[in-house]
Design a protein around this motif. Structure first.
Motif, PDB file in Angstrom:
ATOM      1  N   TRP A   1       0.834  -1.209   0.000  1.00  0.00           N
ATOM      2  CA  TRP A   1       0.000   0.000   0.000  1.00  0.00           C
ATOM      3  C   TRP A   1       0.871   1.263   0.000  1.00  0.00           C
TER       4      TRP A   1
ATOM      5  N   ARG B   1      -5.290  -1.876  -2.807  1.00  0.00           N
ATOM      6  CA  ARG B   1      -4.277  -2.322  -1.849  1.00  0.00           C
ATOM      7  C   ARG B   1      -4.686  -1.994  -0.417  1.00  0.00           C
ATOM      8  N   ARG B   2      -5.433  -0.915  -0.240  1.00  0.00           N
ATOM      9  CA  ARG B   2      -5.969  -0.637   1.093  1.00  0.00           C
ATOM     10  C   ARG B   2      -6.902  -1.773   1.522  1.00  0.00           C
TER      11      ARG B   2
END
Length: 214
Positions: free
Chosen positions: A107, A115-116
């Motif tokens: 992230w 990605r979070r």
């Protein structure tokens, strides 16, 4: 007020590139009671001065907390990644803990929603009882919603509080410093604060060969 807190006539420390707040009070850093601010960070001094003063007085957890609140979220999570990695190198780590740090690092490299959410997924079934899990949570709570990514569409989004990443980063770094061999905690705090300062000054936190750039 700021001059008297530093000592009459003492020069203010140079500003650190990544810290935008002019006054520590603007950060609203909580004290022991979350409903009241940390007294040492409630004045007009810049955050850098408060961090240095707290660290110089051996108030390492409070110094970590102020710096975590002062850094942008991406830089703060990277700082927690370095601390979690150091903890793993010192005492070893489970595959799950390594995966948590790797997700948070991914992230940092590219802080996009996908990605979070990956950070959220990798940690949602785990207890946040180690620096790696807290680091992944700090990234997961950097934006978006607190509702799990796989929740039904009819569940309304719940935006995280803006301070949640900072709070979680501080907890991760403090835990990495104290959880193994407390006698070594002061040395670890100094290391982590040196890395945090380097990040705040625009560096990567690479105070030695073990730290890689974001």
């Amino acid at each position: 007020m700021a001059a008297s807190a530093r000592g009459e006539g003492a020069p203010a420390p140079a500003r650190w590139k990544k810290i935008k707040a002019a006054r520590a009070a603007d950060l609203a850093v909580p004290g022991d009671d979350d409903d009241t601010p940390l007294p040492e960070a409630a004045g007009d001094d810049p955050p850098e001065a408060v961090v240095l003063r707290l660290a110089g007085g051996g108030r390492f957890p409070d110094a970590v907390k102020v710096l975590a609140y002062a850094l942008p979220k991406r830089e703060a999570v990277w700082w927690a990644c370095l601390a979690a990695r150091h903890s793993q190198q010192t005492v070893g780590a489970s595959a799950a803990a390594v995966a948590c740090v790797e997700a948070a690092e991914a992230w940092v490299y590219k802080p996009v929603e996908e990605r979070r959410q990956a950070c959220y997924r990798i940690v949602e079934s785990k207890r946040p009882d180690n620096p790696a899990a807290l680091t992944a949570l700090a990234a997961a709570w950097s934006g978006g919603s607190l509702v799990p990514p796989d929740a039904p569409d009819e569940v309304p989004a719940v935006p995280p509080d803006e301070s949640l990443t900072a709070r979680t980063v501080a907890n991760a770094i403090i835990m990495a410093a104290v959880m193994h061999d407390p006698a070594q905690a002061p040395a670890r705090f100094r290391r982590f604060l040196a890395q945090g300062r380097d990040i705040a000054e625009g560096g990567t936190g690479a105070i030695d060969a073990a730290a890689a750039p974001p």
